[in-house]
Scaffold this motif. Structure first.
Motif, PDB file in Angstrom:
ATOM      1  N   SER A   1       0.569  19.578   6.608  1.00  0.00           N
ATOM      2  CA  SER A   1       0.128  19.078   5.319  1.00  0.00           C
ATOM      3  C   SER A   1      -0.271  17.621   5.446  1.00  0.00           C
ATOM      4  CB  SER A   1       1.234  19.220   4.268  1.00  0.00           C
ATOM      5  OG  SER A   1       0.838  18.672   3.026  1.00  0.00           O
ATOM      6  N   ARG A   2      -1.214  17.191   4.612  1.00  0.00           N
ATOM      7  CA  ARG A   2      -1.570  15.784   4.510  1.00  0.00           C
ATOM      8  C   ARG A   2      -0.709  15.041   3.496  1.00  0.00           C
ATOM      9  NH1 ARG A   2      -6.656  17.867   6.143  1.00  0.00           N
ATOM     10  NH2 ARG A   2      -7.736  16.434   7.571  1.00  0.00           N
ATOM     11  N   SER A   3       0.118  15.755   2.762  1.00  0.00           N
ATOM     12  CA  SER A   3       0.941  15.170   1.723  1.00  0.00           C
ATOM     13  C   SER A   3       2.311  14.806   2.270  1.00  0.00           C
ATOM     14  CB  SER A   3       1.086  16.144   0.557  1.00  0.00           C
ATOM     15  OG  SER A   3       1.986  15.645  -0.416  1.00  0.00           O
ATOM     16  N   SER A   4       2.695  13.553   2.110  1.00  0.00           N
ATOM     17  CA  SER A   4       3.990  13.108   2.612  1.00  0.00           C
ATOM     18  C   SER A   4       5.143  13.852   1.960  1.00  0.00           C
ATOM     19  CB  SER A   4       4.149  11.600   2.408  1.00  0.00           C
ATOM     20  OG  SER A   4       4.114  11.254   1.033  1.00  0.00           O
ATOM     21  N   GLY A   5       4.985  14.241   0.692  1.00  0.00           N
ATOM     22  CA  GLY A   5       6.041  14.929  -0.021  1.00  0.00           C
ATOM     23  C   GLY A   5       6.350  16.311   0.515  1.00  0.00           C
ATOM     24  N   ALA A   6       5.469  16.862   1.312  1.00  0.00           N
ATOM     25  CA  ALA A   6       5.671  18.191   1.862  1.00  0.00           C
ATOM     26  C   ALA A   6       6.563  18.201   3.099  1.00  0.00           C
ATOM     27  CB  ALA A   6       4.325  18.830   2.200  1.00  0.00           C
TER      28      ALA A   6
ATOM     29  N   THR B   1      -3.718  22.871  16.917  1.00  0.00           N
ATOM     30  CA  THR B   1      -4.457  22.573  15.698  1.00  0.00           C
ATOM     31  C   THR B   1      -4.154  21.152  15.237  1.00  0.00           C
ATOM     32  OG1 THR B   1      -4.200  24.902  15.086  1.00  0.00           O
ATOM     33  CG2 THR B   1      -5.074  23.409  13.411  1.00  0.00           C
ATOM     34  N   PRO B   2      -4.805  20.156  15.827  1.00  0.00           N
ATOM     35  CA  PRO B   2      -4.619  18.785  15.353  1.00  0.00           C
ATOM     36  C   PRO B   2      -5.541  18.454  14.185  1.00  0.00           C
ATOM     37  CG  PRO B   2      -6.002  18.775  17.297  1.00  0.00           C
ATOM     38  CD  PRO B   2      -5.615  20.203  17.049  1.00  0.00           C
ATOM     39  N   TYR B   3      -5.078  17.607  13.295  1.00  0.00           N
ATOM     40  CA  TYR B   3      -5.857  17.154  12.148  1.00  0.00           C
ATOM     41  C   TYR B   3      -5.722  15.653  12.024  1.00  0.00           C
ATOM     42  CZ  TYR B   3      -5.955  22.083  10.980  1.00  0.00           C
ATOM     43  OH  TYR B   3      -6.130  23.444  11.027  1.00  0.00           O
ATOM     44  N   TYR B   4      -6.799  14.999  11.545  1.00  0.00           N
ATOM     45  CA  TYR B   4      -6.839  13.553  11.476  1.00  0.00           C
ATOM     46  C   TYR B   4      -7.355  13.089  10.126  1.00  0.00           C
ATOM     47  CZ  TYR B   4      -6.299  14.078  16.478  1.00  0.00           C
ATOM     48  OH  TYR B   4      -5.836  14.429  17.716  1.00  0.00           O
ATOM     49  N   ALA B   5      -6.944  11.877   9.744  1.00  0.00           N
ATOM     50  CA  ALA B   5      -7.360  11.327   8.465  1.00  0.00           C
ATOM     51  C   ALA B   5      -8.819  10.890   8.465  1.00  0.00           C
ATOM     52  CB  ALA B   5      -6.467  10.143   8.083  1.00  0.00           C
ATOM     53  N   ASP B   6      -9.351  10.478   9.618  1.00  0.00           N
ATOM     54  CA  ASP B   6     -10.730  10.053   9.707  1.00  0.00           C
ATOM     55  C   ASP B   6     -11.404  10.736  10.882  1.00  0.00           C
ATOM     56  OD1 ASP B   6      -9.465   6.937  10.940  1.00  0.00           O
ATOM     57  OD2 ASP B   6     -10.352   8.519  12.158  1.00  0.00           O
ATOM     58  N   SER B   7     -12.697  10.483  11.015  1.00  0.00           N
ATOM     59  CA  SER B   7     -13.479  11.131  12.061  1.00  0.00           C
ATOM     60  C   SER B   7     -13.936  10.168  13.145  1.00  0.00           C
ATOM     61  CB  SER B   7     -14.702  11.818  11.436  1.00  0.00           C
ATOM     62  OG  SER B   7     -15.515  10.881  10.753  1.00  0.00           O
TER      63      SER B   7
ATOM     64  N   LYS C   1       0.832  -1.188   0.000  1.00  0.00           N
ATOM     65  CA  LYS C   1       0.000   0.000   0.000  1.00  0.00           C
ATOM     66  C   LYS C   1       0.872   1.246   0.000  1.00  0.00           C
ATOM     67  CE  LYS C   1      -3.920  -0.151   0.518  1.00  0.00           C
ATOM     68  NZ  LYS C   1      -5.044  -0.228  -0.448  1.00  0.00           N
ATOM     69  N   GLU C   2       0.291   2.339  -0.460  1.00  0.00           N
ATOM     70  CA  GLU C   2       1.005   3.607  -0.432  1.00  0.00           C
ATOM     71  C   GLU C   2       0.980   4.203   0.970  1.00  0.00           C
ATOM     72  OE1 GLU C   2       0.427   5.128  -5.031  1.00  0.00           O
ATOM     73  OE2 GLU C   2      -0.550   6.212  -3.402  1.00  0.00           O
ATOM     74  N   ARG C   3       1.953   5.026   1.229  1.00  0.00           N
ATOM     75  CA  ARG C   3       2.018   5.743   2.496  1.00  0.00           C
ATOM     76  C   ARG C   3       0.806   6.654   2.637  1.00  0.00           C
ATOM     77  NH1 ARG C   3       7.641   8.485   3.041  1.00  0.00           N
ATOM     78  NH2 ARG C   3       6.875   9.160   0.997  1.00  0.00           N
ATOM     79  N   GLU C   4       0.171   6.633   3.781  1.00  0.00           N
ATOM     80  CA  GLU C   4      -1.027   7.428   3.982  1.00  0.00           C
ATOM     81  C   GLU C   4      -0.916   8.296   5.225  1.00  0.00           C
ATOM     82  OE1 GLU C   4      -4.651   5.353   4.825  1.00  0.00           O
ATOM     83  OE2 GLU C   4      -3.674   3.853   6.091  1.00  0.00           O
ATOM     84  N   PHE C   5      -1.583   9.413   5.164  1.00  0.00           N
ATOM     85  CA  PHE C   5      -1.627  10.359   6.257  1.00  0.00           C
ATOM     86  C   PHE C   5      -2.470   9.827   7.394  1.00  0.00           C
ATOM     87  CE2 PHE C   5      -4.083  13.831   8.223  1.00  0.00           C
ATOM     88  CZ  PHE C   5      -3.053  14.546   8.801  1.00  0.00           C
ATOM     89  N   VAL C   6      -1.987  10.013   8.611  1.00  0.00           N
ATOM     90  CA  VAL C   6      -2.718   9.599   9.799  1.00  0.00           C
ATOM     91  C   VAL C   6      -3.167  10.802  10.615  1.00  0.00           C
ATOM     92  CG1 VAL C   6      -2.614   8.315  11.969  1.00  0.00           C
ATOM     93  CG2 VAL C   6      -1.513   7.396   9.912  1.00  0.00           C
ATOM     94  N   ALA C   7      -2.234  11.674  10.954  1.00  0.00           N
ATOM     95  CA  ALA C   7      -2.543  12.824  11.797  1.00  0.00           C
ATOM     96  C   ALA C   7      -1.431  13.843  11.695  1.00  0.00           C
ATOM     97  CB  ALA C   7      -2.734  12.398  13.259  1.00  0.00           C
ATOM     98  N   ALA C   8      -1.743  15.087  12.025  1.00  0.00           N
ATOM     99  CA  ALA C   8      -0.743  16.143  12.071  1.00  0.00           C
ATOM    100  C   ALA C   8      -1.125  17.136  13.157  1.00  0.00           C
ATOM    101  CB  ALA C   8      -0.610  16.848  10.724  1.00  0.00           C
ATOM    102  N   ILE C   9      -0.130  17.880  13.622  1.00  0.00           N
ATOM    103  CA  ILE C   9      -0.351  18.842  14.685  1.00  0.00           C
ATOM    104  C   ILE C   9       0.502  20.075  14.440  1.00  0.00           C
ATOM    105  CG2 ILE C   9       1.432  17.854  16.190  1.00  0.00           C
ATOM    106  CD1 ILE C   9      -0.537  18.370  18.550  1.00  0.00           C
ATOM    107  N   SER C  10      -0.054  21.226  14.741  1.00  0.00           N
ATOM    108  CA  SER C  10       0.623  22.489  14.496  1.00  0.00           C
ATOM    109  C   SER C  10       1.736  22.721  15.508  1.00  0.00           C
ATOM    110  CB  SER C  10      -0.379  23.642  14.535  1.00  0.00           C
ATOM    111  OG  SER C  10      -0.975  23.746  15.819  1.00  0.00           O
ATOM    112  N   GLN C  11       2.480  23.798  15.300  1.00  0.00           N
ATOM    113  CA  GLN C  11       3.654  24.088  16.121  1.00  0.00           C
ATOM    114  C   GLN C  11       3.328  24.204  17.606  1.00  0.00           C
ATOM    115  OE1 GLN C  11       5.736  27.502  14.268  1.00  0.00           O
ATOM    116  NE2 GLN C  11       4.553  26.954  12.453  1.00  0.00           N
ATOM    117  N   SER C  12       2.232  24.868  17.899  1.00  0.00           N
ATOM    118  CA  SER C  12       1.855  25.084  19.288  1.00  0.00           C
ATOM    119  C   SER C  12       1.079  23.919  19.883  1.00  0.00           C
ATOM    120  CB  SER C  12       1.010  26.351  19.402  1.00  0.00           C
ATOM    121  OG  SER C  12      -0.247  26.178  18.774  1.00  0.00           O
ATOM    122  N   GLY C  13       0.631  22.999  19.043  1.00  0.00           N
ATOM    123  CA  GLY C  13      -0.189  21.897  19.501  1.00  0.00           C
ATOM    124  C   GLY C  13      -1.670  22.191  19.530  1.00  0.00           C
TER     125      GLY C  13
END
Length: 122
Positions: free
Chosen positions: A103-108, A57-63, A43-55
């Motif tokens: 970013s949700r993109s691994s290349g970023a 602003t978290p983001y997730y791949a699913d809800s 499978k290709e690499r997929e986004f799971v979660a990310a968090i901003s510098q201060s913590g």
């Protein structure tokens, strides 16, 4: 010499929990957004979660709310708390760092850890 070192992976039964850690060095950690990605065999690499510098602003791949990303800037560490795991979560989990906005993109992402294996048994 930027280093991102993941830990906390392993074998867990369906329904179990794991907390992954990623320790960063060689960069000003608080200036970077951090992400978690995963890759299963074939499978290709997929986004799971990310968090901003201060913590703040978290983001997730699913809800579904099973994963929680957090960071401790005093310890230069980002975490991924995973609960209610199932075999579909089996993958190598990677920590990544990106200056400024997430970013949700691994290349970023500029820097990557070596990965930690998570295996969820049926």
């Amino acid at each position: 010499q930027v280093q991102l070192v993941e830990s906390g992976g392993g074998l867990v039964q369906t329904g179990g929990s794991l907390r992954l850690s990623c320790a960063a060095s060689g960069l000003t950690f608080r200036l970077y957004s951090m992400g978690w990605f995963r890759q299963a065999p074939g499978k290709e690499r997929e986004f799971v979660a990310a968090i901003s510098q201060s913590g703040g602003t978290p983001y997730y791949a699913d809800s579904k709310g099973r994963f929680t990303i957090s960071r401790d800037n005093a310890k230069n560490t980002v975490y991924l708390q995973m609960i209610s795991l199932n075999p579909e979560d089996t993958a190598v989990y990677y920590c990544a760092a990106k200056e400024f906005y997430y970013s949700r993109s691994s290349g970023a992402y500029e820097y990557w850890g070596q990965g930690t294996q998570v295996t969820v048994s049926s």
